[in-house]
Design a protein around this motif. Sequence first.
Motif, PDB file in Angstrom:
ATOM      1  N   GLY A 355       0.818  -1.195   0.000  1.00 36.36           N
ATOM      2  CA  GLY A 355       0.000   0.000   0.000  1.00 36.36           C
ATOM      3  C   GLY A 355       0.857   1.252   0.000  1.00 36.36           C
ATOM      4  O   GLY A 355       2.077   1.209  -0.155  1.00 36.36           O
ATOM      5  N   SER A 356       0.195   2.373   0.179  1.00 36.08           N
ATOM      6  CA  SER A 356       0.918   3.641   0.275  1.00 36.08           C
ATOM      7  C   SER A 356       0.163   4.521   1.266  1.00 36.08           C
ATOM      8  O   SER A 356      -0.915   5.022   0.966  1.00 36.08           O
ATOM      9  CB  SER A 356       1.010   4.330  -1.087  1.00 36.08           C
ATOM     10  N   GLU A 357       0.735   4.652   2.454  1.00 34.10           N
ATOM     11  CA  GLU A 357       0.085   5.420   3.511  1.00 34.10           C
ATOM     12  C   GLU A 357       1.106   6.270   4.246  1.00 34.10           C
ATOM     13  O   GLU A 357       2.318   6.047   4.143  1.00 34.10           O
ATOM     14  CB  GLU A 357      -0.617   4.483   4.506  1.00 34.10           C
ATOM     15  N   MET A 358       0.577   7.219   4.996  1.00 32.42           N
ATOM     16  CA  MET A 358       1.429   8.074   5.816  1.00 32.42           C
ATOM     17  C   MET A 358       0.737   8.338   7.150  1.00 32.42           C
ATOM     18  O   MET A 358      -0.458   8.114   7.300  1.00 32.42           O
ATOM     19  CB  MET A 358       1.712   9.395   5.095  1.00 32.42           C
ATOM     20  N   VAL A 359       1.523   8.812   8.118  1.00 34.07           N
ATOM     21  CA  VAL A 359       0.989   9.133   9.438  1.00 34.07           C
ATOM     22  C   VAL A 359       1.438  10.539   9.813  1.00 34.07           C
ATOM     23  O   VAL A 359       2.618  10.888   9.656  1.00 34.07           O
ATOM     24  CB  VAL A 359       1.471   8.130  10.505  1.00 34.07           C
ATOM     25  N   ILE A 360       0.515  11.341  10.295  1.00 33.74           N
ATOM     26  CA  ILE A 360       0.821  12.673  10.819  1.00 33.74           C
ATOM     27  C   ILE A 360       0.392  12.712  12.286  1.00 33.74           C
ATOM     28  O   ILE A 360      -0.752  12.409  12.619  1.00 33.74           O
ATOM     29  CB  ILE A 360       0.085  13.786  10.049  1.00 33.74           C
ATOM     30  N   ILE A 361       1.332  13.062  13.165  1.00 34.80           N
ATOM     31  CA  ILE A 361       1.039  13.167  14.594  1.00 34.80           C
ATOM     32  C   ILE A 361       1.071  14.635  14.990  1.00 34.80           C
ATOM     33  O   ILE A 361       2.021  15.354  14.669  1.00 34.80           O
ATOM     34  CB  ILE A 361       2.054  12.379  15.434  1.00 34.80           C
ATOM     35  N   SER A 362       0.050  15.065  15.684  1.00 29.33           N
ATOM     36  CA  SER A 362      -0.012  16.446  16.166  1.00 29.33           C
ATOM     37  C   SER A 362      -0.218  16.438  17.671  1.00 29.33           C
ATOM     38  O   SER A 362      -0.722  15.471  18.251  1.00 29.33           O
ATOM     39  CB  SER A 362      -1.161  17.198  15.481  1.00 29.33           C
ATOM     40  N   GLY A 363       0.174  17.526  18.293  1.00 28.88           N
ATOM     41  CA  GLY A 363       0.034  17.635  19.741  1.00 28.88           C
ATOM     42  C   GLY A 363       0.715  18.885  20.243  1.00 28.88           C
ATOM     43  O   GLY A 363       1.463  19.557  19.518  1.00 28.88           O
ATOM     44  N   ALA A 364       0.467  19.203  21.486  1.00 31.28           N
ATOM     45  CA  ALA A 364       1.067  20.387  22.090  1.00 31.28           C
ATOM     46  C   ALA A 364       2.561  20.185  22.293  1.00 31.28           C
ATOM     47  O   ALA A 364       3.067  19.054  22.258  1.00 31.28           O
ATOM     48  CB  ALA A 364       0.389  20.679  23.427  1.00 31.28           C
TER      49      ALA A 364
END
Length: 699
Positions: A355-364
Amino acid sequence: MSTAATSCTAETTFLLSKWIGRAIDEVDLSALANGTSTGAAPDHPSQWPKNVRNSMALCSDEYLMSALRVARSLADGICEAEDNIAEKGGRENNNNDDEILSSLLPEPGINWADNVQVHLSSEGAEFNEISKLHFNIQRADFLPSGETPDSGGIPSDEDAMRRIYSLGIVLYEIFSGGERPPEMGHQTGGRKSDDGTADFFQELSQEDPFPIDDGNIDDLADELKLFDGIIGGDDFFNVENPRKSKRQTQSCSYKVYDVSVEPLKAKCLPGSLCDLVANMLDCADCYPSGEDSYHKMSEVRDDLQMMLEKPTIYLYDQDMGRLSITGLQPGGTVFGRNAELSTIKDTYRRSVSGGSEMVIISGASGSGKSLLGHEFEKHVLAGGGIFLSGKFDQLQQGTPFSALASAFNVYCGILLEDSGPSSIAGVLASKLRSSMGRDVHYLTKLIPNLAIILGPETSPIYHNDDCDNGQKRLLYLLCQFVDVISSTFSAPVTLFLDDLQWADAASIEAVNNLLITASIASTSQDKRFFFFGCCREGEINGGHPVWKLLTNLERASVGCTNIKLDLMDEHTINTMVSETLSLFPRLTRSLSSVIYHKTKGNPLFVSRLMLSLSKKGLLRPSLSRGRWEWEKEKIECRNLPTDVAMFLNDSIKELPESVQSSLCILSCFGASADVSLIETLERALHQNIRDDLDVAVMK
């Protein structure tokens, strides 16, 4: 009494006393003997005196872990019975039902050890073979007594405390190698000490620290009433003899002893284990008499389980002498992020499997985004993958490919550690030349270590391109470089970019091309790519390059998993404090509660605050107790900033002025600086910046 059960091939159940003796005999001390052999001592453990061998066996990992499994199993069985009784006790039951429920628990007493049986798993082992049979613990439980407790009905809280004390006596015997506490004298059939410690402490226990006879203290109080007016209290002597109230007013069917764990400490057992037994024995009076005493059997079970699961943290002694010099040393452990880490791993597995996926993590700020990224790096490397890591800098947003170039340069530097023509670096150089030709040398302007890998064989040819064409060429070559790396080593490539809120457009366009190319070639094992990025919450808006990336990838059917890291709850903060201090969570709950309310659960704030408390002496190692201790009231009274950025700013202000000046100078050049730049600054400014940096790191 004979063993409780036998089989045709192996005896799988032993009474506790027999199991202890056989388990000690089975401990393999040959490795220790080889490591400590001297000409003045016998080389083989079989030639050692029995008391020496037994003492060494008691402290061995084999015996300690097996003994802990026995202890945990006993505590777990009692907890299960208590829970069943509590559950069924809330329903309508007749007296007969109550008696049946109560009989599920052993009657509190000091002779529990005589009725404990240990069940062993004989799978893959033959009896009488030195095959560690006695370390294959299946479970431990109590022989059925067939008796109904004297109290009748549902056991009370006092019964629960007595059971903790009773089990404490059993644990004393297990970890002492079968010896009963010397304070009990000959009341039980305990084994005699092999090293003489039991005799010594028994002699001490026979000396009554209260020379006044229990039966005469009330008469003495009557005779001294003439002092009531002087002392000023009619109730001064209207108190019961503390020893009488502790030992004689309870409806116990057994005699209670004040048991010391000093004999266990004399055997060099881990301090935390001795404290655990002592905290259980503190429950002799049906209420917790010590600050760290247990309140429920479930607490005992949980502590034993932690010793089994994490012995380096909760079982073995910490070097308090070293910690008194170095201060607190927080590790890089990720707490409370198991669900998020599992999500990243699942996405990664799908991505590199076609497959082709990505992950974006956000936070303070300080929520642990970067730490989670580096924890995921361990998973990638353990699976044979390639991990490239870069970090965007607020002061370099106008520099194209800054974080990408840094990630590739670090990776090439790692390859250079394996030198030689047939090395990994040599293989990669050959593949790059054959795949990219002389154009590969354009990349050396971005990746200095790549120039060392390629060597001086071919000089780059610089075309007279304008800036736009040159950037497009670099974009194409960077994507091709990733493909060559993946195909050369037959491994998926993971690119981790931190602080995406400061990303430049060129870098994000390169990520866009890599992901789309990977999605088109999803069936090829040579183009396996995974992207993982972190950004501050609320700083990616509609005009940001990352926002455009997400829009483009959605059109190209490239999956994106967004993970938001919240601040930690009080339970997770307590786990963090507990493991940092190597103390059970029940012992750190008061401290972690104060820390949580001051930091609001920000993990970076928590670690920095604990470091600050350690440096100020409010959190310190105790050499006498062999553990960390703190001043809760003074910590509560400390005035702290409301967020971690202000706290760090205040910490910097506490540094010497020269150190603050050096940090201010270097901050103008971004998040990092080369040694050559620092040396140039030192010559120009006549300032010893490196020494100031050492002071800042130490502080």
